[in-house]
Write a protein that holds these residues in place. Sequence first.
Motif, mmCIF file in Angstrom:
data_model
loop_
_atom_site.group_PDB
_atom_site.id
_atom_site.type_symbol
_atom_site.label_atom_id
_atom_site.label_comp_id
_atom_site.label_asym_id
_atom_site.label_seq_id
_atom_site.Cartn_x
_atom_site.Cartn_y
_atom_site.Cartn_z
ATOM 1 N N SER A 129 20.999 15.006 25.598
ATOM 2 C CA SER A 129 20.281 14.373 26.724
ATOM 3 C C SER A 129 19.447 13.177 26.287
ATOM 4 C CB SER A 129 19.384 15.403 27.423
ATOM 5 O OG SER A 129 20.144 16.490 27.906
ATOM 6 N N SER A 130 20.034 12.340 25.452
ATOM 7 C CA SER A 130 19.271 11.226 24.882
ATOM 8 C C SER A 130 19.641 9.866 25.466
ATOM 9 C CB SER A 130 19.504 11.176 23.366
ATOM 10 O OG SER A 130 20.874 10.910 23.081
ATOM 11 N N GLU A 131 20.691 9.811 26.272
ATOM 12 C CA GLU A 131 21.244 8.514 26.658
ATOM 13 C C GLU A 131 20.240 7.631 27.395
ATOM 14 O OE1 GLU A 131 24.835 11.259 26.262
ATOM 15 O OE2 GLU A 131 22.818 11.400 27.098
ATOM 16 N N GLU A 132 19.476 8.199 28.293
ATOM 17 C CA GLU A 132 18.523 7.369 29.046
ATOM 18 C C GLU A 132 17.425 6.800 28.154
ATOM 19 O OE1 GLU A 132 20.548 9.998 32.042
ATOM 20 O OE2 GLU A 132 19.570 10.378 30.106
ATOM 21 N N LEU A 133 16.983 7.574 27.162
ATOM 22 C CA LEU A 133 15.995 7.055 26.215
ATOM 23 C C LEU A 133 16.579 5.903 25.411
ATOM 24 C CD1 LEU A 133 14.476 10.382 24.806
ATOM 25 C CD2 LEU A 133 13.384 8.785 26.386
ATOM 26 N N ILE A 134 17.839 6.038 25.032
ATOM 27 C CA ILE A 134 18.517 4.992 24.268
ATOM 28 C C ILE A 134 18.629 3.713 25.095
ATOM 29 C CG2 ILE A 134 20.748 4.324 23.292
ATOM 30 C CD1 ILE A 134 21.084 7.326 22.516
ATOM 31 N N LEU A 135 19.058 3.843 26.343
ATOM 32 C CA LEU A 135 19.247 2.668 27.189
ATOM 33 C C LEU A 135 17.930 1.959 27.465
ATOM 34 C CD1 LEU A 135 21.923 3.934 29.732
ATOM 35 C CD2 LEU A 135 22.249 2.429 27.770
ATOM 36 N N SER A 136 16.874 2.728 27.633
ATOM 37 C CA SER A 136 15.564 2.125 27.843
ATOM 38 C C SER A 136 15.159 1.276 26.643
ATOM 39 C CB SER A 136 14.522 3.216 28.100
ATOM 40 O OG SER A 136 13.235 2.665 28.230
ATOM 41 N N THR A 137 15.473 1.763 25.456
ATOM 42 C CA THR A 137 15.153 1.025 24.232
ATOM 43 C C THR A 137 15.937 -0.273 24.158
ATOM 44 O OG1 THR A 137 14.673 3.116 23.089
ATOM 45 C CG2 THR A 137 15.054 1.172 21.720
ATOM 46 N N PHE A 138 17.239 -0.201 24.403
ATOM 47 C CA PHE A 138 18.057 -1.417 24.390
ATOM 48 C C PHE A 138 17.596 -2.417 25.446
ATOM 49 C CE2 PHE A 138 21.383 1.119 22.153
ATOM 50 C CZ PHE A 138 21.616 0.237 21.104
ATOM 51 N N SER A 139 17.305 -1.912 26.642
ATOM 52 C CA SER A 139 16.930 -2.799 27.740
ATOM 53 C C SER A 139 15.689 -3.620 27.417
ATOM 54 C CB SER A 139 16.705 -1.993 29.016
ATOM 55 O OG SER A 139 17.905 -1.385 29.446
ATOM 56 N N SER A 140 14.784 -3.033 26.642
ATOM 57 C CA SER A 140 13.548 -3.724 26.286
ATOM 58 C C SER A 140 13.818 -5.036 25.555
ATOM 59 C CB SER A 140 12.675 -2.827 25.406
ATOM 60 O OG SER A 140 12.304 -1.653 26.091
ATOM 61 N N VAL A 141 14.967 -5.124 24.911
ATOM 62 C CA VAL A 141 15.328 -6.328 24.160
ATOM 63 C C VAL A 141 16.418 -7.133 24.871
ATOM 64 C CG1 VAL A 141 16.222 -7.220 21.972
ATOM 65 C CG2 VAL A 141 14.737 -5.205 21.985
ATOM 66 N N LEU A 142 17.468 -6.455 25.314
ATOM 67 C CA LEU A 142 18.677 -7.152 25.752
ATOM 68 C C LEU A 142 18.558 -7.808 27.111
ATOM 69 C CD1 LEU A 142 21.448 -4.639 24.582
ATOM 70 C CD2 LEU A 142 20.437 -6.559 23.328
ATOM 71 N N VAL A 143 17.789 -7.212 28.012
ATOM 72 C CA VAL A 143 17.700 -7.767 29.366
ATOM 73 C C VAL A 143 17.151 -9.189 29.340
ATOM 74 C CG1 VAL A 143 16.542 -7.562 31.592
ATOM 75 C CG2 VAL A 143 17.570 -5.551 30.548
ATOM 76 N N ASP A 144 16.088 -9.406 28.596
ATOM 77 C CA ASP A 144 15.489 -10.743 28.525
ATOM 78 C C ASP A 144 16.431 -11.755 27.879
ATOM 79 O OD1 ASP A 144 13.193 -9.891 29.737
ATOM 80 O OD2 ASP A 144 12.044 -9.670 27.885
#
Length: 367
Positions: A129-144
Amino acid sequence: MMEYRIGRSRKQQEEQAVKEATEGLVNPKLILFFSEADNFTKYTVDMKNLFPDSLIIGSTTFVGLCKEGAYKDTLIVLGIEEGIECYGDVLEEVDRYPLKYIDRIENCVKQFKNTQNTICFEVSSALISSEELILSTFSSVLVDKGIPLFGGSAGDRGNAEKTMISFNGKVMEKACAFVILKNLGGGIKLYRENIYRPTKWHFTATKVDIRNRIVYEYNDQPAAQVMAKALNTDIKNLPSYLDSYPLGRLIGNEMYITANQGITDHNGMAYHARVYNNSHMVLLEPDDYKEVLRRTREQVKRDIPNPSLTIMIHCLARSILFEKDGYLNDFAKEMGNTLGNYIGFAGYGEQLNQQHFNQTMVLAVFE
């Protein structure tokens, strides 16, 4: 021009299998490989010994997919030698604190002069059940930075026993390996396909345990009771419906499939992706999946008539369904008629940008 090779091997001796599956590769910049769990650790070590200077990411899978067909108990390898620029790393402790490793994502992004035609591919440990934590981490960098993300959770033989990933010769069980890669020859287009259609039954999640992916109440009623009523059955017989009737989580005009896991205490419902409080949900039913696939292939063909390469994430549940219908091998070949050379794996979840979902196919098609 992208230069790569996709190979596979069923040889029993792991070192020989690696050599056969990578035959023709000289100095690949990036290697992706997928296999069953039994030989995965040895494949990981042998692959790094053979290509010490390559960036290598691996994942266990239910089945390996390519234009020649669907292969179980087989090592399948993609090696890219030219046509990309890429940098990768790994997030650890993903079940608790992947954010601690965010600098590894930042350092990879900084290597690029520009991020046009750049994408992030990731594979993560499943069943924790880690996928959402992982995506939140990536989003912090990749979205911008405007960098899209796609990927999947690792798979196994379908018995939820053990999944593994690896990065540069090291096997990990609670981690996410990733590569940020730039297509030097054109763009990269992402597709998300589901083979379920909405029914008339809509619900609002009113009592949830987000971290454990449990909904206790829909519309202020016990979730399992609400589901059973919608399916015209009772709670005792509800489990027999769960594989075929997932839920869709509605976000604006988009719908993301949430797979049922089972009934919990107090008539709650457990899922394979998070459902948030006040999420709008719709009960789904099977669509004509061969017709859906035909439309997807036509869309890809219109958009990119001659793809250079495609990476596919194909849900384990979809793969099991197709296998049960005797269609899995034909599916793989039919996709090859449109995509040309591609490589795919099947695991416990799919990810696209900031969303984790299930029972879906995701394609990254390279021009």
